[in-house]
Design a protein around this motif. Structure first.
Motif, short mmCIF file in Angstrom:
data_model
loop_
_atom_site.label_atom_id
_atom_site.label_comp_id
_atom_site.label_asym_id
_atom_site.label_seq_id
_atom_site.Cartn_x
_atom_site.Cartn_y
_atom_site.Cartn_z
N GLU A 1 0.83 -1.21 0.00
CA GLU A 1 0.00 0.00 0.00
C GLU A 1 0.86 1.26 0.00
OE1 GLU A 1 -0.44 -2.48 2.24
OE2 GLU A 1 -2.36 -3.34 1.63
N ALA A 2 1.91 1.28 0.80
CA ALA A 2 2.80 2.44 0.87
C ALA A 2 3.52 2.64 -0.46
CB ALA A 2 3.81 2.29 2.01
N ARG A 3 4.01 1.57 -1.05
CA ARG A 3 4.67 1.67 -2.35
C ARG A 3 3.70 2.17 -3.42
NH1 ARG A 3 6.70 -3.30 -0.81
NH2 ARG A 3 5.49 -4.37 -2.43
N ASN A 4 2.46 1.69 -3.38
CA ASN A 4 1.45 2.14 -4.35
C ASN A 4 1.17 3.63 -4.20
OD1 ASN A 4 1.19 -0.37 -5.53
ND2 ASN A 4 -0.63 -0.93 -4.34
N LEU A 5 1.09 4.12 -2.97
CA LEU A 5 0.86 5.56 -2.77
C LEU A 5 2.03 6.38 -3.28
CD1 LEU A 5 -0.92 5.78 0.69
CD2 LEU A 5 -1.89 6.15 -1.57
N HIS A 6 3.25 5.92 -3.04
CA HIS A 6 4.43 6.61 -3.58
C HIS A 6 4.35 6.66 -5.11
CE1 HIS A 6 7.19 7.48 -0.24
NE2 HIS A 6 6.71 6.40 0.34
N TRP A 7 3.97 5.54 -5.71
CA TRP A 7 3.87 5.47 -7.17
C TRP A 7 2.78 6.43 -7.68
CZ3 TRP A 7 -0.05 3.98 -10.51
CH2 TRP A 7 0.32 3.82 -11.85
N LEU A 8 1.61 6.45 -7.02
CA LEU A 8 0.53 7.35 -7.43
C LEU A 8 0.97 8.81 -7.35
CD1 LEU A 8 -2.61 5.75 -5.74
CD2 LEU A 8 -2.21 6.00 -8.20
N LEU A 9 1.69 9.14 -6.29
CA LEU A 9 2.15 10.52 -6.10
C LEU A 9 3.16 10.90 -7.18
CD1 LEU A 9 1.37 12.46 -3.73
CD2 LEU A 9 3.68 12.10 -2.91
N SER A 10 4.10 10.02 -7.44
CA SER A 10 5.09 10.30 -8.50
C SER A 10 4.42 10.44 -9.85
CB SER A 10 6.13 9.18 -8.56
OG SER A 10 6.86 9.13 -7.37
N ALA B 1 -7.11 19.47 -10.81
CA ALA B 1 -8.16 19.08 -9.85
C ALA B 1 -8.67 17.67 -10.13
CB ALA B 1 -9.30 20.09 -9.89
N TYR B 2 -8.83 17.33 -11.40
CA TYR B 2 -9.30 15.99 -11.78
C TYR B 2 -8.32 14.93 -11.30
CZ TYR B 2 -10.35 11.94 -14.70
OH TYR B 2 -10.62 10.68 -15.14
N HIS B 3 -7.03 15.12 -11.56
CA HIS B 3 -6.03 14.13 -11.15
C HIS B 3 -5.87 14.08 -9.63
CE1 HIS B 3 -4.55 12.57 -14.97
NE2 HIS B 3 -4.86 13.75 -15.45
N MET B 4 -6.05 15.21 -8.97
CA MET B 4 -6.05 15.18 -7.51
C MET B 4 -7.22 14.35 -6.99
SD MET B 4 -5.03 19.11 -6.54
CE MET B 4 -5.04 18.84 -4.76
N ALA B 5 -8.39 14.53 -7.59
CA ALA B 5 -9.58 13.76 -7.17
C ALA B 5 -9.36 12.27 -7.40
CB ALA B 5 -10.81 14.26 -7.91
N LEU B 6 -8.71 11.92 -8.50
CA LEU B 6 -8.39 10.51 -8.74
C LEU B 6 -7.48 9.97 -7.64
CD1 LEU B 6 -7.70 10.31 -12.59
CD2 LEU B 6 -9.68 9.43 -11.34
N PHE B 7 -6.44 10.74 -7.28
CA PHE B 7 -5.52 10.32 -6.22
C PHE B 7 -6.29 10.13 -4.91
CE2 PHE B 7 -2.80 10.91 -2.61
CZ PHE B 7 -1.67 10.17 -2.92
N VAL B 8 -7.10 11.12 -4.56
CA VAL B 8 -7.87 11.06 -3.30
C VAL B 8 -8.78 9.84 -3.30
CG1 VAL B 8 -9.69 12.21 -1.97
CG2 VAL B 8 -7.70 13.51 -2.75
N GLY B 9 -9.43 9.57 -4.44
CA GLY B 9 -10.30 8.41 -4.53
C GLY B 9 -9.56 7.10 -4.34
N ARG B 10 -8.34 7.05 -4.84
CA ARG B 10 -7.54 5.82 -4.73
C ARG B 10 -6.86 5.70 -3.37
NH1 ARG B 10 -5.14 6.88 -10.67
NH2 ARG B 10 -6.84 5.93 -11.83
N ALA B 11 -6.47 6.84 -2.79
CA ALA B 11 -5.71 6.82 -1.54
C ALA B 11 -6.60 6.83 -0.31
CB ALA B 11 -4.77 8.03 -1.49
N GLY B 12 -7.76 7.43 -0.41
CA GLY B 12 -8.61 7.63 0.76
C GLY B 12 -8.92 6.37 1.53
N HIS B 13 -9.22 5.28 0.83
CA HIS B 13 -9.63 4.06 1.52
C HIS B 13 -8.44 3.24 2.05
CE1 HIS B 13 -8.85 2.60 -2.54
NE2 HIS B 13 -8.72 1.38 -2.04
#
Length: 159
Positions: A12-21, A129-141
């Motif tokens: 999960e941590a690696r996936n979040l790093h990847w999403l952020l990059s 804003a769209y890409h931020m919303a995608l990140f939030v949707g994927r990271a939030g849970h």
């Protein structure tokens, strides 16, 4: 100071790093991205190796420091939550600050954490804003207390 390695981190941590990059690499005009916990601590950064302040170059984030962006995001988040309470406005979903030489976007994540983006003044705000919303949707849970603790420790060990 060294950048936190994703080696040894949970999936999960690696996936979040990847999403952020990915957010920085794929969205035109984005300089840097950070995730800040509800108590103001940086959990993730698109440029974790840049903790030290340095003179800002044309493509650097605020003063070239991810720690500065995290501080700005935390402050903007606190200010807007306070304003929303005073105005009975409900929860704050997103804040955008447009400046002559750049833009800062702050978006709430479901657990009280914040996603912050520093971008160029001519970026397409709706795309950011769209890409931020995608990140939030994927990271939030997946941003559980355990994962926040793991991310915090990885950032601390890099210092």
């Amino acid at each position: 100071m060294t950048a936190p390695s994703t080696f040894g981190l949970s999936t999960e941590a690696r996936n979040l790093h990847w999403l952020l990059s990915n957010l920085v690499e794929e969205v035109p005009g984005v300089h840097s991205v950070t995730v800040v916990s509800s108590d103001g601590l940086m959990l993730l950064s698109s440029d974790p190796g840049h903790h030290e302040a340095k003179p800002a170059g044309p493509s650097d984030g605020p003063k070239g420091s991810s720690a500065h962006l995290a501080t700005i995001v935390s402050g903007i988040g606190s200010l807007t939550v306070g304003a929303a309470k005073l105005m009975d406005g409900g929860g704050v979903k997103q804040t955008m600050v447009a400046m002559d030489e750049g833009s800062v976007f702050v978006m709430s994540i479901s657990d009280g954490s914040l996603l912050g983006v520093h971008a160029t003044p001519d970026c397409d705000m709706s795309v950011v804003a769209y890409h931020m919303a995608l990140f939030v949707g994927r990271a939030g849970h997946v941003l559980t207390p355990e994962l926040r603790s793991e991310l915090r420790k990885s950032m601390e060990s890099a210092l």
